[in-house]
Design a protein around this motif. Structure first.
Motif, PDB file in Angstrom:
ATOM      1  N   GLY A 183       0.665  -1.129  -0.030  1.00 11.62           N
ATOM      2  CA  GLY A 183       0.028   0.052  -0.083  1.00 11.62           C
ATOM      3  C   GLY A 183       0.922   1.229   0.170  1.00 11.62           C
ATOM      4  N   ILE A 184       0.259   2.393  -0.908  1.00 11.49           N
ATOM      5  CA  ILE A 184       1.251   3.573  -0.895  1.00 11.49           C
ATOM      6  C   ILE A 184       0.327   4.734  -0.293  1.00 11.49           C
ATOM      7  CG2 ILE A 184       2.390   5.015  -2.334  1.00 11.49           C
ATOM      8  CD1 ILE A 184       2.910   2.477  -4.121  1.00 11.49           C
ATOM      9  N   ALA A 185       0.983   5.488   0.147  1.00 10.49           N
ATOM     10  CA  ALA A 185       0.207   6.886   0.376  1.00 10.49           C
ATOM     11  C   ALA A 185       1.437   7.883   0.151  1.00 10.49           C
ATOM     12  CB  ALA A 185      -0.177   7.055   1.804  1.00 10.49           C
ATOM     13  N   SER A 186       0.764   9.034  -0.545  1.00  5.97           N
ATOM     14  CA  SER A 186       1.661  10.056  -0.942  1.00  5.97           C
ATOM     15  C   SER A 186       1.136  11.350  -0.732  1.00  5.97           C
ATOM     16  CB  SER A 186       2.313   9.817  -2.369  1.00  5.97           C
ATOM     17  OG  SER A 186       3.262  10.945  -2.628  1.00  5.97           O
ATOM     18  N   ARG A 245      -5.854  -9.762  -2.982  1.00  9.17           N
ATOM     19  CA  ARG A 245      -4.693 -10.554  -3.645  1.00  9.17           C
ATOM     20  C   ARG A 245      -3.964  -9.746  -4.710  1.00  9.17           C
ATOM     21  NH1 ARG A 245      -4.609 -15.494  -1.098  1.00  9.17           N
ATOM     22  NH2 ARG A 245      -6.516 -16.252  -0.035  1.00  9.17           N
ATOM     23  N   SER A 246      -3.821  -8.534  -4.609  1.00  9.87           N
ATOM     24  CA  SER A 246      -3.418  -7.683  -5.465  1.00  9.87           C
ATOM     25  C   SER A 246      -1.970  -8.350  -6.031  1.00  9.87           C
ATOM     26  CB  SER A 246      -3.425  -6.011  -5.423  1.00  9.87           C
ATOM     27  OG  SER A 246      -3.039  -5.428  -6.302  1.00  9.87           O
ATOM     28  N   THR A 247      -1.717  -8.095  -7.290  1.00 10.97           N
ATOM     29  CA  THR A 247      -0.168  -8.383  -7.618  1.00 10.97           C
ATOM     30  C   THR A 247       0.486  -7.069  -7.627  1.00 10.97           C
ATOM     31  OG1 THR A 247      -0.682  -8.410  -9.857  1.00 10.97           O
ATOM     32  CG2 THR A 247      -0.660 -10.551  -8.761  1.00 10.97           C
ATOM     33  N   GLY A 248      -0.160  -5.864  -7.461  1.00  8.13           N
ATOM     34  CA  GLY A 248       0.547  -4.653  -7.583  1.00  8.13           C
ATOM     35  C   GLY A 248       0.250  -3.740  -6.312  1.00  8.13           C
ATOM     36  N   PRO A 249       0.586  -2.718  -6.246  1.00  9.51           N
ATOM     37  CA  PRO A 249       0.314  -1.656  -5.193  1.00  9.51           C
ATOM     38  C   PRO A 249      -1.019  -0.975  -5.399  1.00  9.51           C
ATOM     39  CG  PRO A 249       1.924  -0.827  -6.739  1.00  9.51           C
ATOM     40  CD  PRO A 249       1.824  -2.032  -7.015  1.00  9.51           C
ATOM     41  N   VAL A 250      -1.698  -1.010  -4.189  1.00  7.35           N
ATOM     42  CA  VAL A 250      -2.987  -0.069  -4.151  1.00  7.35           C
ATOM     43  C   VAL A 250      -2.215   1.206  -3.434  1.00  7.35           C
ATOM     44  CG1 VAL A 250      -5.197   0.305  -3.013  1.00  7.35           C
ATOM     45  CG2 VAL A 250      -4.374  -2.065  -3.843  1.00  7.35           C
ATOM     46  N   VAL A 251      -2.914   2.285  -4.143  1.00  6.61           N
ATOM     47  CA  VAL A 251      -2.549   3.672  -4.096  1.00  6.61           C
ATOM     48  C   VAL A 251      -3.617   4.701  -3.459  1.00  6.61           C
ATOM     49  CG1 VAL A 251      -0.976   5.592  -4.697  1.00  6.61           C
ATOM     50  CG2 VAL A 251      -0.841   3.460  -5.834  1.00  6.61           C
ATOM     51  N   ALA A 252      -3.390   5.027  -2.202  1.00  3.68           N
ATOM     52  CA  ALA A 252      -4.436   6.141  -1.582  1.00  3.68           C
ATOM     53  C   ALA A 252      -4.535   7.053  -2.238  1.00  3.68           C
ATOM     54  CB  ALA A 252      -4.007   6.421  -0.229  1.00  3.68           C
ATOM     55  N   GLY A 253      -5.767   7.589  -2.453  1.00  4.51           N
ATOM     56  CA  GLY A 253      -6.095   9.082  -3.318  1.00  4.51           C
ATOM     57  C   GLY A 253      -6.365   8.319  -4.734  1.00  4.51           C
ATOM     58  N   ARG A 254      -5.832   7.547  -5.239  1.00 11.32           N
ATOM     59  CA  ARG A 254      -6.202   6.979  -6.709  1.00 11.32           C
ATOM     60  C   ARG A 254      -6.990   5.918  -6.562  1.00 11.32           C
ATOM     61  NH1 ARG A 254       0.106   6.937  -9.637  1.00 11.32           N
ATOM     62  NH2 ARG A 254       0.809   8.977  -8.868  1.00 11.32           N
TER      63      ARG A 254
END
Length: 371
Positions: free
Chosen positions: A304-307, A336-345
């Motif tokens: 998970g990403i938050a920016s 079960r995501s194979t990529g990041p989930v991005v807060a805001g997006r």
């Protein structure tokens, strides 16, 4: 200088090194105090780099000549230029002698280049004393007097040996303190930063964000499958998986200049990035997920990403940034995501984080186990 004066000089040397705030300050204090104790014009402390066969000068103190910087970038001398130092570099005293200091003169006939160096720099005499740590040669203390001043004698050499022993004790203490400081901010298994280092870096980063608008990003990830590895293959295998993922995290963090890679505890890791735009952080997160998916034994990573570079609202504290990244990581794990989930997006992530903040306003919210 009489006996009382030399005793005071030894105490002053020990105190000066103990008061130093950093290794550079410590060697500078050692060189200065030794020069004054021996009534020298110039002093230097050098470290023996065995793997490169050279003495590297760490500090020059006193009346420096052209080419003698206080903290030289790369002033070094090959051992074959100074064959006399082999007496202690190869530890021939181990048979019962002891490391001893010696005096060199500009007009002396000893082999090597010290006499030549003294003449070239307008110095008449020097005393050289080995610095020994843990029974091995660490380097040398060098003190010189300008041409025209009284020459050093054997009493001075004996005193220089005492000073070198005090310098060695101070360097050992400095090394221990530096190691303690390093360990205080380092995860012992992976060698990455620990939670304490992350908290400090985030506080500094958010202050920079408030002051100049720097983009601050946090990547939080959970290593999938660690419990299964521990339960079926043992904790040694689990530790190897953690170490390997730590290396992958470090490698991907290098895509973001100045990023801090850390293990928060257990199977939880993070990256703190200050400066690079959010898109660059997302690319690093994608690469992290791709590489983690290829690790033997592991089952990928939930990321998970938050920016502050994305539409996540005001970020006044590290707690909010952690809530957002945790919420994003939770959603990545649940899907079960194979990529990041991005807060805001992903606007649902912001709503989830805000709901958690209302439930537990003073704490970082973990989302594991939530339906």
């Amino acid at each position: 200088m009489g006996l009382d004066g030399r005793l005071r000089a030894v105490v002053g040397l020990a105190q000066a090194m103990a008061a130093a705030a950093a290794p550079r300050d410590s060697v500078r204090a050692a060189a200065r105090a030794s020069r004054l104790a021996l009534d020298g014009s110039f002093a230097a402390i050098s470290a023996w780099e065995r793997e490169r066969g050279r003495l590297r000068v760490l500090v020059n103190e006193g009346e420096c000549r052209p080419g003698e910087a206080e903290f030289p970038e790369d002033e070094s001398y090959p051992v074959h230029d100074f064959p006399e130092i082999a007496e202690f570099l190869h530890e021939l005293w181990a048979g019962g002698g002891g490391p001893h200091a010696w005096v060199e003169h500009a007009g002396g006939g000893r082999p090597g280049r010290r006499g030549e160096a003294l003449r070239r720099r307008g110095r008449g005499t020097c005393v050289v004393a080995p610095i020994v740590l843990s029974g091995r040669a660490w380097g040398e203390l060098y003190v010189a007097r300008d041409d025209g001043l009284p020459d050093f004698d054997e009493d001075d050499a004996e005193f220089a040996g005492v000073l070198a022993a005090v310098v060695a004790a101070g360097l050992a203490q400095t090394d221990r303190l530096e190691e303690a400081r390093r360990l205080a901010f380092t995860d012992p298994l992976t060698g990455l930063a620990n939670r304490r280092a992350v908290d400090m870096r985030l506080d500094e980063a958010l202050e920079e964000h408030r002051r100049v608008g720097a983009v601050v990003s946090l990547v939080v990830c959970d290593l999938n499958g660690l419990k299964r590895v521990n339960d079926t293959l043992g904790h040694a295998a689990g530790d190897r998986l953690l170490e390997r993922f730590g290396s992958v995290l470090s490698l991907c963090g290098a895509m973001l200049p100045g990023a801090l890679a850390a293990r928060l505890g257990g199977d939880e890791f993070c990256l703190v990035s200050v400066g690079p735009p959010a898109d660059d952080v997302v690319r690093a997160g994608e690469e992290l997920c791709r590489r983690a998916g290829g690790l033997e034994l592991g089952e990928g990573v939930a990321c998970g990403i938050a920016s502050t570079g994305d539409p996540i609202g005001p970020v006044q504290s590290s707690r909010r940034l952690f809530r957002l990244a945790d919420a994003a990581q939770y959603k990545a794990k649940a899907a079960r995501s194979t990529g990041p989930v991005v807060a805001g997006r992903d606007t649902a992530v912001v709503r989830l984080a805000d709901a958690a903040a209302r439930e537990e306003p003073g704490e970082r919210r973990r989302f594991r186990g939530r339906a």
